[in-house]
Design a protein around this motif. Sequence first.
Motif, mmCIF file in Angstrom:
data_model
loop_
_atom_site.group_PDB
_atom_site.id
_atom_site.type_symbol
_atom_site.label_atom_id
_atom_site.label_comp_id
_atom_site.label_asym_id
_atom_site.label_seq_id
_atom_site.Cartn_x
_atom_site.Cartn_y
_atom_site.Cartn_z
ATOM 1 N N ALA A 139 6.696 -1.262 -1.267
ATOM 2 C CA ALA A 139 7.527 0.077 -1.029
ATOM 3 C C ALA A 139 6.419 1.250 -0.963
ATOM 4 N N LEU A 140 5.399 1.390 -1.392
ATOM 5 C CA LEU A 140 4.390 2.422 -1.109
ATOM 6 C C LEU A 140 3.879 2.465 0.198
ATOM 7 N N THR A 141 3.384 1.205 0.835
ATOM 8 C CA THR A 141 2.802 1.087 1.914
ATOM 9 C C THR A 141 3.733 1.382 3.149
ATOM 10 N N THR A 142 4.915 0.740 2.875
ATOM 11 C CA THR A 142 5.825 1.081 4.032
ATOM 12 C C THR A 142 6.463 2.595 3.985
ATOM 13 N N ALA A 143 6.422 3.332 3.078
ATOM 14 C CA ALA A 143 6.485 4.776 3.052
ATOM 15 C C ALA A 143 5.189 5.514 3.427
ATOM 16 N N ALA A 144 4.098 4.940 3.268
ATOM 17 C CA ALA A 144 2.912 5.509 3.384
ATOM 18 C C ALA A 144 2.640 5.520 5.171
ATOM 19 N N VAL A 145 2.729 4.287 5.678
ATOM 20 C CA VAL A 145 2.351 4.278 6.855
ATOM 21 C C VAL A 145 3.068 5.389 8.085
ATOM 22 N N PRO A 146 4.352 5.544 7.994
ATOM 23 C CA PRO A 146 4.755 6.593 8.933
ATOM 24 C C PRO A 146 3.890 7.895 8.786
ATOM 25 N N VAL A 147 3.504 8.321 7.589
ATOM 26 C CA VAL A 147 2.711 9.342 7.482
ATOM 27 C C VAL A 147 1.278 9.503 7.999
ATOM 28 N N MET A 148 0.737 8.044 7.508
ATOM 29 C CA MET A 148 -0.627 7.939 8.130
ATOM 30 C C MET A 148 -0.749 7.884 9.381
ATOM 31 N N LEU A 149 0.516 7.576 10.281
ATOM 32 C CA LEU A 149 0.224 7.424 11.750
ATOM 33 C C LEU A 149 0.453 8.851 12.398
ATOM 34 N N GLU A 150 0.780 9.819 11.592
ATOM 35 C CA GLU A 150 0.947 11.144 11.843
ATOM 36 C C GLU A 150 -0.515 11.844 12.153
ATOM 37 N N GLY A 151 -1.442 11.209 11.343
ATOM 38 C CA GLY A 151 -2.691 11.840 11.369
ATOM 39 C C GLY A 151 -3.637 10.677 12.061
ATOM 40 N N GLY A 152 -3.078 9.629 12.632
ATOM 41 C CA GLY A 152 -3.931 8.938 13.567
ATOM 42 C C GLY A 152 -4.082 7.380 12.730
ATOM 43 N N GLY A 153 -4.000 7.247 11.685
ATOM 44 C CA GLY A 153 -3.926 5.726 11.048
ATOM 45 C C GLY A 153 -4.338 6.083 9.586
ATOM 46 N N GLY A 154 -4.745 5.186 8.903
ATOM 47 C CA GLY A 154 -5.259 4.964 7.445
ATOM 48 C C GLY A 154 -5.831 3.508 7.188
ATOM 49 N N ALA A 155 -5.863 3.641 5.885
ATOM 50 C CA ALA A 155 -6.249 2.343 5.211
ATOM 51 C C ALA A 155 -5.605 2.066 3.630
ATOM 52 N N VAL A 156 -5.222 0.933 3.538
ATOM 53 C CA VAL A 156 -4.577 0.629 2.497
ATOM 54 C C VAL A 156 -5.408 -0.520 1.705
ATOM 55 N N VAL A 157 -5.599 -0.555 0.296
ATOM 56 C CA VAL A 157 -6.259 -1.260 -0.350
ATOM 57 C C VAL A 157 -5.138 -1.722 -1.425
ATOM 58 N N ASN A 158 -4.836 -3.309 -1.499
ATOM 59 C CA ASN A 158 -4.215 -3.631 -3.004
ATOM 60 C C ASN A 158 -5.195 -4.522 -3.845
ATOM 61 N N ILE A 159 -5.110 -4.073 -4.903
ATOM 62 C CA ILE A 159 -5.686 -4.664 -6.157
ATOM 63 C C ILE A 159 -5.132 -6.053 -6.644
ATOM 64 N N SER A 160 -5.715 -7.075 -6.328
ATOM 65 C CA SER A 160 -5.503 -8.393 -6.553
ATOM 66 C C SER A 160 -5.970 -8.919 -7.740
ATOM 67 N N SER A 161 -6.119 -10.103 -7.810
ATOM 68 C CA SER A 161 -6.958 -10.761 -9.037
ATOM 69 C C SER A 161 -7.608 -12.031 -8.736
ATOM 70 N N VAL A 162 -8.737 -12.476 -9.300
ATOM 71 C CA VAL A 162 -9.245 -13.807 -9.327
ATOM 72 C C VAL A 162 -8.158 -14.761 -9.597
ATOM 73 N N MET A 163 -7.344 -14.327 -10.497
ATOM 74 C CA MET A 163 -6.184 -15.306 -10.953
ATOM 75 C C MET A 163 -5.248 -15.822 -9.813
#
Length: 262
Positions: A124-148
Amino acid sequence: MILDRFQVTGKVAVVTGSGRGIGAASAIALAEAGADVVLSSRTEKDLQEVAARIADAGRKAHVVPADLSDPGAAAGLAEAAKDVFGRLDIVVNNVGGTYPRPLLDTTTDFLEEAFRFNVSTAHALTTAAVPVMLEGGGGAVVNISSVMGRIAGRGFAAYGTVKGALAHYTRIAAADLAPRVRVNAVSVGTVATSALEVVAANPDLKTKIESAIPLKRIGEPEDIAATVLFLTSPAGAYVTGKVIEADGGLQAPSLDLGLPDL
């Protein structure tokens, strides 16, 4: 200088679950590297303490207390960044987690709730963020996963499944969003967060956990924050669709929950 590539000066980040632990450490690291940060978690007091640390680093923080188990609340953070700071460049999907349970006690409702909290909120946050990121030329997303999400252990049917899903979501999202938005994940090992406080307070149990980790220590939130900074800064500009394993070398769970055979 190569260290200049680890700066994110003038960028704007959203970090979920940023009141303490990995989220707080990541938000502070990004601020120390030059970013302004939107902070969000349930507890405003915790967020204000992190905001004060960000102010000490000479950057601005905007606090949004919210129940981020609601994907709509998570998505709203992208608009908050645009409204307050005028742009959005970095998203750290840190909020998540669930309690261990034996497989036969893991109801479908429990599994679906874990998926919503760990994967749906990130989407939800990523899909909402991408259009805003693209207005500034792009961006980076990091998801916190787990060894499990990549190793097996009894009691982790829900947690391991959803963190594994988040890791693969990372790869798929990276393919869809390249080249202007990079998406990566950090596969986190045993880290000294509030979830581990009870365990860490028991010296015998703490020693047992440390002995199971090849690097012989429990990780610190700053270990993960440093990885987040690499992935979101120009230092990681040629990295996308990857899951970085910051787990002390674990190839098996560091703690056996002691669940018996059926």
